[in-house]
Design a protein around this motif. Structure first.
Motif, mmCIF file in Angstrom:
data_model
loop_
_atom_site.group_PDB
_atom_site.id
_atom_site.type_symbol
_atom_site.label_atom_id
_atom_site.label_comp_id
_atom_site.label_asym_id
_atom_site.label_seq_id
_atom_site.Cartn_x
_atom_site.Cartn_y
_atom_site.Cartn_z
ATOM 1 N N UNK A 37 0.807 -1.222 0.000
ATOM 2 C CA UNK A 37 0.000 0.000 0.000
ATOM 3 C C UNK A 37 0.840 1.273 0.000
ATOM 4 N N UNK A 38 2.186 1.099 0.020
ATOM 5 C CA UNK A 38 3.071 2.257 0.006
ATOM 6 C C UNK A 38 3.504 2.730 1.380
ATOM 7 N N UNK A 39 3.101 2.024 2.430
ATOM 8 C CA UNK A 39 3.466 2.403 3.789
ATOM 9 C C UNK A 39 4.910 1.998 4.088
ATOM 10 N N UNK A 40 5.623 2.853 4.815
ATOM 11 C CA UNK A 40 7.004 2.564 5.201
ATOM 12 C C UNK A 40 7.033 1.813 6.523
ATOM 13 N N UNK A 41 7.770 0.716 6.558
ATOM 14 C CA UNK A 41 7.898 -0.095 7.770
ATOM 15 C C UNK A 41 9.378 -0.163 8.135
ATOM 16 N N UNK A 42 9.695 0.188 9.378
ATOM 17 C CA UNK A 42 11.085 0.208 9.843
ATOM 18 C C UNK A 42 11.306 -0.879 10.888
ATOM 19 N N UNK A 43 12.315 -1.691 10.688
ATOM 20 C CA UNK A 43 12.600 -2.770 11.633
ATOM 21 C C UNK A 43 13.281 -2.230 12.882
ATOM 22 N N UNK A 44 13.417 -3.073 13.878
ATOM 23 C CA UNK A 44 14.209 -2.749 15.061
ATOM 24 C C UNK A 44 15.695 -2.801 14.686
ATOM 25 N N UNK A 45 16.597 -2.143 15.454
ATOM 26 C CA UNK A 45 18.033 -2.167 15.131
ATOM 27 C C UNK A 45 18.590 -3.585 15.227
ATOM 28 N N UNK A 46 19.383 -3.971 14.231
ATOM 29 C CA UNK A 46 19.955 -5.314 14.186
ATOM 30 C C UNK A 46 21.431 -5.255 13.796
ATOM 31 N N UNK A 47 22.188 -6.222 14.288
ATOM 32 C CA UNK A 47 23.559 -6.383 13.822
ATOM 33 C C UNK A 47 23.540 -6.943 12.400
ATOM 34 N N UNK A 48 24.652 -6.835 11.713
ATOM 35 C CA UNK A 48 24.729 -7.305 10.328
ATOM 36 C C UNK A 48 24.338 -8.772 10.217
ATOM 37 N N UNK A 49 24.817 -9.596 11.156
ATOM 38 C CA UNK A 49 24.505 -11.026 11.117
ATOM 39 C C UNK A 49 23.016 -11.271 11.326
ATOM 40 N N UNK A 50 22.369 -10.433 12.121
ATOM 41 C CA UNK A 50 20.932 -10.585 12.365
ATOM 42 C C UNK A 50 20.127 -10.221 11.119
ATOM 43 N N UNK A 51 20.603 -9.240 10.370
ATOM 44 C CA UNK A 51 19.928 -8.885 9.123
ATOM 45 C C UNK A 51 20.005 -10.050 8.146
ATOM 46 N N UNK A 52 21.187 -10.655 8.055
ATOM 47 C CA UNK A 52 21.350 -11.817 7.174
ATOM 48 C C UNK A 52 20.409 -12.948 7.593
ATOM 49 N N UNK A 53 20.303 -13.163 8.911
ATOM 50 C CA UNK A 53 19.442 -14.227 9.427
ATOM 51 C C UNK A 53 17.971 -13.933 9.159
ATOM 52 N N UNK A 54 17.598 -12.660 9.244
ATOM 53 C CA UNK A 54 16.211 -12.254 8.999
ATOM 54 C C UNK A 54 15.751 -12.699 7.619
ATOM 55 N N UNK A 55 16.623 -12.513 6.627
ATOM 56 C CA UNK A 55 16.246 -12.850 5.256
ATOM 57 C C UNK A 55 16.434 -14.335 4.941
ATOM 58 N N UNK A 56 17.229 -15.018 5.759
ATOM 59 C CA UNK A 56 17.481 -16.444 5.501
ATOM 60 C C UNK A 56 16.486 -17.348 6.217
ATOM 61 N N UNK A 57 15.939 -16.887 7.358
ATOM 62 C CA UNK A 57 15.071 -17.706 8.192
ATOM 63 C C UNK A 57 13.612 -17.515 7.786
ATOM 64 N N UNK A 58 12.974 -18.567 7.327
ATOM 65 C CA UNK A 58 11.583 -18.472 6.867
ATOM 66 C C UNK A 58 10.590 -18.203 7.994
ATOM 67 N N UNK A 59 11.037 -18.281 9.230
ATOM 68 C CA UNK A 59 10.108 -18.043 10.335
ATOM 69 C C UNK A 59 9.682 -16.581 10.399
ATOM 70 N N UNK A 60 10.492 -15.667 9.857
ATOM 71 C CA UNK A 60 10.163 -14.238 9.877
ATOM 72 C C UNK A 60 9.611 -13.768 8.541
#
Length: 311
Positions: free
Chosen positions: A211-234
């Motif tokens: 819908x064009x809305x901006x969503x901002x995640x919580x602060x994460x370390x680089x490894x956590x960002x990688x895990x976010x995109x690799x883990x299907x649970x999120x």
């Protein structure tokens, strides 16, 4: 004070730096003298440096004031004073006057986006500053020994950001679907619009919803960002509605985090996520696969369909 324009005397008798530079302060009392050299740097960067035909250009007013000088309009031009040193110049003219003597600037001062830029080399002539251009970060450095100030260009922030992002930049522009993330509607579509580094070395992932809305995640370390995109649970890297052509009633249960008899393994996995443990047993000519979850919920399958649910 060797260079009075670099120091301000406070009401309580103390001295406060008024500009970037190096000066010697001598105190004499009762026939005794003691000298100390004070170097003052600017912690925060200034803006709008640029390189024009090999010449480092900096914003005249902010640099002059940062170096402890005064800046004023006079006789159709600009006059800058640093104690007894007086510099006069005009936009569009490479002729300038320093302490009453004509000098030729490396290039004429120019106006860019409303900002009057002057060749930084003039501060070498007027004040003995060392001028350098950092090609990696596209920024100018003005220094007097260990007293320094940095003037960034319009490209600097982007270069620093890109360096901090490193391999994370590959995720920008990719599309994902919510599984369990930030309380968002399950299976809604998100596009990664940016990954912003902060001053703590962590990152905020910026998404744009359908819908064009901006969503901002919580602060994460680089490894956590990688895990976010690799883990299907999120997040899922596929559209589940396109991949699985299930009925509306099944999707309703899955979105609500429910499991019912007859569901498939894929449906249970989407509803409850990956199990903490799996067990396979054989009996009565049947193979029973049991999944156990960390909250002690249990679900068993025969021929890939749910036959038992314990909660």
């Amino acid at each position: 004070i060797e260079k009075p324009y670099l120091m301000n005397m406070q009401k309580n008798g103390t001295l406060k730096p008024a500009g970037v530079g190096k000066t010697q302060i001598t105190v004499t009392s009762g026939g005794l003298s003691k000298s100390v050299t004070v170097s003052s740097s600017l912690r925060s960067n200034l803006k709008y440096a640029k390189q024009v035909n090999g010449n480092v250009m900096v914003p005249a007013k902010t640099i002059i004031q940062a170096l402890g000088g005064t800046y004023s309009a006079k006789n159709g031009g600009i006059e800058a004073k640093f104690g007894e040193n007086v510099l006069s110049f005009k936009a569009g003219s490479s002729q300038a006057i320093l302490n009453g003597n004509p000098i030729r600037l490396k290039t004429a001062p120019l106006t860019d986006k409303g900002e009057l830029l002057i060749p930084a080399a003039v501060f070498s002539d007027a004040l003995g500053a060392k001028i350098s251009w950092d090609a990696k970060w596209k920024q100018a450095d003005i220094s007097f020994g260990d007293a320094t100030l940095t003037v960034v260009s319009s490209e600097t922030a982007g270069l620093i950001k890109k360096a901090m992002q490193g391999s994370l930049v590959k995720f920008i522009g990719r599309t994902y679907w919510v599984n369990d993330f930030e309380g968002l509607e399950r299976f809604s579509k998100l596009k990664v619009s940016d990954i912003l580094p902060d001053d703590k070395g962590e990152f905020n992932v910026i998404f744009t919803s359908a819908s064009g809305k901006t969503v901002k995640s919580y602060p994460m370390r680089s490894s956590e960002v990688m895990q976010l995109f690799a883990d299907r649970s999120s997040l899922l890297n596929y559209d589940p509605y396109q991949k699985y052509k299930w009925s509306a009633s099944v999707w309703k249960q899955i979105k609500a985090g429910q499991v019912s008899l007859g569901m498939t393994k894929e449906q249970v996995q989407l509803s409850w996520g990956n199990p903490a443990a799996k067990d396979i047993t054989t009996g009565g000519g049947k193979t029973i696969e049991t999944w156990g979850y960390s909250n002690f919920d249990i679900v068993s399958f025969v021929n890939g369909k749910v036959i038992l649910i314990m909660m």
